[in-house]
Structures are given as C-alpha cells and as structure tokens.
Design a protein around this motif. Structure first.
Motif, PDB file in Angstrom:
ATOM      1  N   ASP A   1       0.851  -1.192   0.000  1.00 60.26           N
ATOM      2  CA  ASP A   1       0.000   0.000   0.000  1.00 60.26           C
ATOM      3  C   ASP A   1       0.884   1.238   0.000  1.00 60.26           C
ATOM      4  OD1 ASP A   1      -2.206  -1.628   0.092  1.00 60.26           O
ATOM      5  OD2 ASP A   1      -2.498  -1.432   2.254  1.00 60.26           O
ATOM      6  N   VAL A   2       0.708   2.083  -1.007  1.00 62.86           N
ATOM      7  CA  VAL A   2       1.474   3.317  -1.124  1.00 62.86           C
ATOM      8  C   VAL A   2       0.512   4.489  -1.016  1.00 62.86           C
ATOM      9  CG1 VAL A   2       3.034   4.664  -2.588  1.00 62.86           C
ATOM     10  CG2 VAL A   2       3.128   2.154  -2.639  1.00 62.86           C
ATOM     11  N   PRO A   3       0.621   5.285   0.060  1.00 63.39           N
ATOM     12  CA  PRO A   3      -0.269   6.438   0.185  1.00 63.39           C
ATOM     13  C   PRO A   3       0.132   7.556  -0.784  1.00 63.39           C
ATOM     14  CG  PRO A   3       1.116   6.192   2.150  1.00 63.39           C
ATOM     15  CD  PRO A   3       1.483   5.104   1.207  1.00 63.39           C
ATOM     16  N   TYR A   4      -0.878   8.167  -1.380  1.00 62.65           N
ATOM     17  CA  TYR A   4      -0.641   9.266  -2.317  1.00 62.65           C
ATOM     18  C   TYR A   4      -1.826  10.219  -2.263  1.00 62.65           C
ATOM     19  CZ  TYR A   4       0.223  11.755  -6.689  1.00 62.65           C
ATOM     20  OH  TYR A   4       0.435  12.726  -7.617  1.00 62.65           O
ATOM     21  N   PHE A   5      -1.605  11.433  -1.806  1.00 60.29           N
ATOM     22  CA  PHE A   5      -2.642  12.462  -1.736  1.00 60.29           C
ATOM     23  C   PHE A   5      -3.907  11.962  -1.047  1.00 60.29           C
ATOM     24  CE2 PHE A   5      -0.032  14.676  -4.750  1.00 60.29           C
ATOM     25  CZ  PHE A   5      -0.286  16.020  -4.510  1.00 60.29           C
ATOM     26  N   GLY A   6      -3.740  11.311   0.092  1.00 59.77           N
ATOM     27  CA  GLY A   6      -4.896  10.860   0.863  1.00 59.77           C
ATOM     28  C   GLY A   6      -5.547   9.596   0.347  1.00 59.77           C
ATOM     29  N   ARG A   7      -5.022   9.030  -0.686  1.00 58.56           N
ATOM     30  CA  ARG A   7      -5.533   7.776  -1.239  1.00 58.56           C
ATOM     31  C   ARG A   7      -4.441   6.712  -1.143  1.00 58.56           C
ATOM     32  NH1 ARG A   7     -10.009   9.872  -0.940  1.00 58.56           N
ATOM     33  NH2 ARG A   7     -11.125  10.764  -2.690  1.00 58.56           N
ATOM     34  N   THR A   8      -4.845   5.456  -1.222  1.00 59.79           N
ATOM     35  CA  THR A   8      -3.878   4.365  -1.185  1.00 59.79           C
ATOM     36  C   THR A   8      -3.852   3.675  -2.537  1.00 59.79           C
ATOM     37  OG1 THR A   8      -4.304   4.017   1.158  1.00 59.79           O
ATOM     38  CG2 THR A   8      -3.232   2.239  -0.017  1.00 59.79           C
ATOM     39  N   ILE A   9      -2.670   3.576  -3.064  1.00 61.72           N
ATOM     40  CA  ILE A   9      -2.468   2.874  -4.333  1.00 61.72           C
ATOM     41  C   ILE A   9      -1.813   1.538  -4.002  1.00 61.72           C
ATOM     42  CG2 ILE A   9      -1.253   2.911  -6.538  1.00 61.72           C
ATOM     43  CD1 ILE A   9      -1.224   5.972  -6.280  1.00 61.72           C
TER      44      ILE A   9
END
Length: 169
Positions: free
Chosen positions: A61-69
């Motif tokens: 899980d990679v967080p990016y701008f409040g979302r998880t990719i």
C-alpha cells in the motif's frame, strides 16, 4: 454471444481436460544420512497424492494524496504437501523422521546436518492421457520437511492401507 456444446468441447476442453491422476513425483538431492537410496526410489511409487501449491503476489500500500495505491509486492508460495502410502518396513516414513530429527536433535537442540545438507529437491511431472508427453512440470528447490503427519491406527480399518502426509517448506 451464444455458443454450443461442440464449441465448448472443441475449445474449452481440449482433449477432454487434464487428468489429476496422471502424475509422478520424484524426490532427489536429499541428505544422504536421512532418506536412503531405497527410500528415494520407493517414494516415487508410494507418493499417492501431491498438491501443486498456491502462489500469491502480495500487495504494497502506497499512500498518495490521501488515497492508497496498491502495487505488486513479492510472490509467495504455500507449503507443498504430499500423501504417502506406508509400507510395513516404514522405509519412507523413517527417512522423513530422520530428516526432521537431524535438523534439530531433541537432546541438544542442534543440527547434525551441514548447511548444504538441510535441503532436498523434488519434481512433479503431470502427463497427458496418452502418457507420452509432460504437460506440466514443477521443480521444488531447497525444500525440507516441516511436518510428518500422524498415522491413525484402528481396529475398524480392515480394508485400508496406512497413509501419512509430509509438508515441505
């Protein structure tokens, strides 16, 4: 899109599907003071069943701008399990018990095997119905037994041959 049974037979079940009972398992390169050459040869004939282990790709899980990719992680494999028919000499079972015992003795909790002697290898070959072609082959490298299952004894087991499972990591 409509299709017919003939389409299904011709395309989905080429040669009427693979058969789960057309296989052989070989174990090799095992520690020499555990499974004897006789046990290795007998294993091929007493191995009643083998599973092709499941594999999975973990996720990161990679967080990016409040979302998880989610991105792909490492591939993992389940342990490999085989079912073995027991003979009255216990040749194969005794070999696996010796292998496990040699990895960590009861009295001193030490291994009597050298680092390069801990592991073995195995091959599972899956054959077509004509038995003239290998349709799949799986090689298990650097395996070692982690569990040798119980053998259940009972007075009501008149028409049964003993079996046990071995789980490898």
């Amino acid at each position: 899109m409509a299709f017919t049974i003939q389409d299904f037979r011709g395309k989905a079940l080429t040669n009427s599907g693979a058969r789960a009972n057309l296989f052989e398992v070989e174990i090799h390169d095992v520690p020499t003071n555990t499974l004897s050459g006789t046990a290795v040869n007998e294993f091929m004939f007493t191995c009643k069943a083998a599973a092709i282990p499941a594999m999975a790709v973990g996720t990161i899980d990679v967080p990016y701008f409040g979302r998880t990719i989610k991105v792909p992680g490492n591939k993992t494999f389940d342990n490999w399990t085989v079912t073995i028919i027991n003979d009255e000499d216990f040749i194969v079972r005794n070999g696996f018990e010796k292998w496990i015992a040699a990895m960590g003795t009861h009295a001193k909790n030490i291994s009597i095997l050298k680092a390069d002697e801990l592991y073995g290898n195995a091959t599972v070959k899956h054959y077509n119905k004509s038995n003239d072609k290998t349709i799949a082959e799986y090689k298990f490298v650097n395996i070692f037994p982690v569990t040798v299952s119980e053998i259940t004894l009972g007075w009501d087991a008149n028409d049964a041959i003993e079996e046990f499972t071995v789980e490898f990591a």
